[in-house]
Each structure stands twice: as structure tokens, then as C-alpha cells.
Design a protein around this motif. Sequence first.
Motif, short mmCIF file in Angstrom:
data_model
loop_
_atom_site.label_atom_id
_atom_site.label_comp_id
_atom_site.label_asym_id
_atom_site.label_seq_id
_atom_site.Cartn_x
_atom_site.Cartn_y
_atom_site.Cartn_z
N LYS A 58 -28.65 -32.18 -26.02
CA LYS A 58 -27.25 -32.04 -26.47
C LYS A 58 -27.17 -32.34 -27.96
N GLU A 75 -14.99 -30.88 -23.81
CA GLU A 75 -16.11 -31.27 -24.68
C GLU A 75 -15.93 -32.70 -25.19
N ARG A 78 -16.98 -34.99 -22.44
CA ARG A 78 -18.44 -35.04 -22.30
C ARG A 78 -19.07 -35.84 -23.42
N TYR A 79 -18.53 -35.68 -24.63
CA TYR A 79 -19.04 -36.46 -25.76
C TYR A 79 -18.80 -37.95 -25.53
#
Length: 148
Positions: A58, A75, A78-79
Motif C-alpha cells: 500500500k 480510502e 482504510r488509511y
Amino acid sequence: MTDSNLSKAANWAAIATAGIAVAALCIAVWQIRVGQQTQREASARDAFKEYLKLAMEKLDFADARLGKVAKSENERSRYSWFVSYFLFSAEQIYTSFPDDPEWSAALSDQVCYHRAYLQGYEYQRTLKAHYAQPFYEFVEKSLSHCPN
């Protein structure tokens, strides 16, 4: 040998046996502690190694300074989990190797990659409560030394 000498020898043998037993117990306790510390250190290294593997997969998350973290809610979520995984593994390393300058430098570099997030509202108001005070202070110190 007289009965008196035999009695003294038996007493000394009993004292020596007790002393040896105490020494053996101390050595056993020491070995258990060393084994536990070694296991903690190995687990910490493994967790950090897994974080680094994830970072390689990633790359957009690995260095948020590059500005490639997408603006979508999905996103960002997820970060956030990616950084949480980093903090989990970093705390294990920091706890296992608190005085190791090389680990401290490596962890500080990783902290700086995520400076914007770690200085943001979510981390400062919510997530920092989940980490031990010495580690939280380490993160704060690292953030204050990040290059611009």
C-alpha cells in the motif's frame, strides 16, 4: 568419623542442598524472564515486519506526505486502519526496545510519514487514549522533530 562429625556433615549437606535448590530456583526464574522478553521482542519484530510488508503493498498509504491518500471516505478509513496497524506494531517495538537509538530513529521516520494524520483531530482526540503514555510521548516528540 564420630557421631558428632557425621551429624555436622549431615547438617552441612542439608544447608548445601538448600543453597543449591535456592540457586536453581533463581536461575529458573531468570530463564523464564529472559524467555518471556525474547518472545516479546520476537513478536514485536514480527508485527513490525508485517507492517512493512503492508506498507510495500500500500505505497499510497506508506508515505502520506506524498499526498496520494485518496479523499474518499472509504480510502480515508482504510488509511486510518493502516496507521492504526503501524501504531500497534510501533508500540510493541518501542516497548520492547525503549532505549535502542536505531529503533527510535526508524520509528520516528515512520511517524513523520503520517504527521498530518497523527496531528489531526481523530488521533489527537480519540486514538491517543489507546496507547501507553511513554509511547504517546515518543510519538509527540517524533512529530515535533519531523522535517517540513
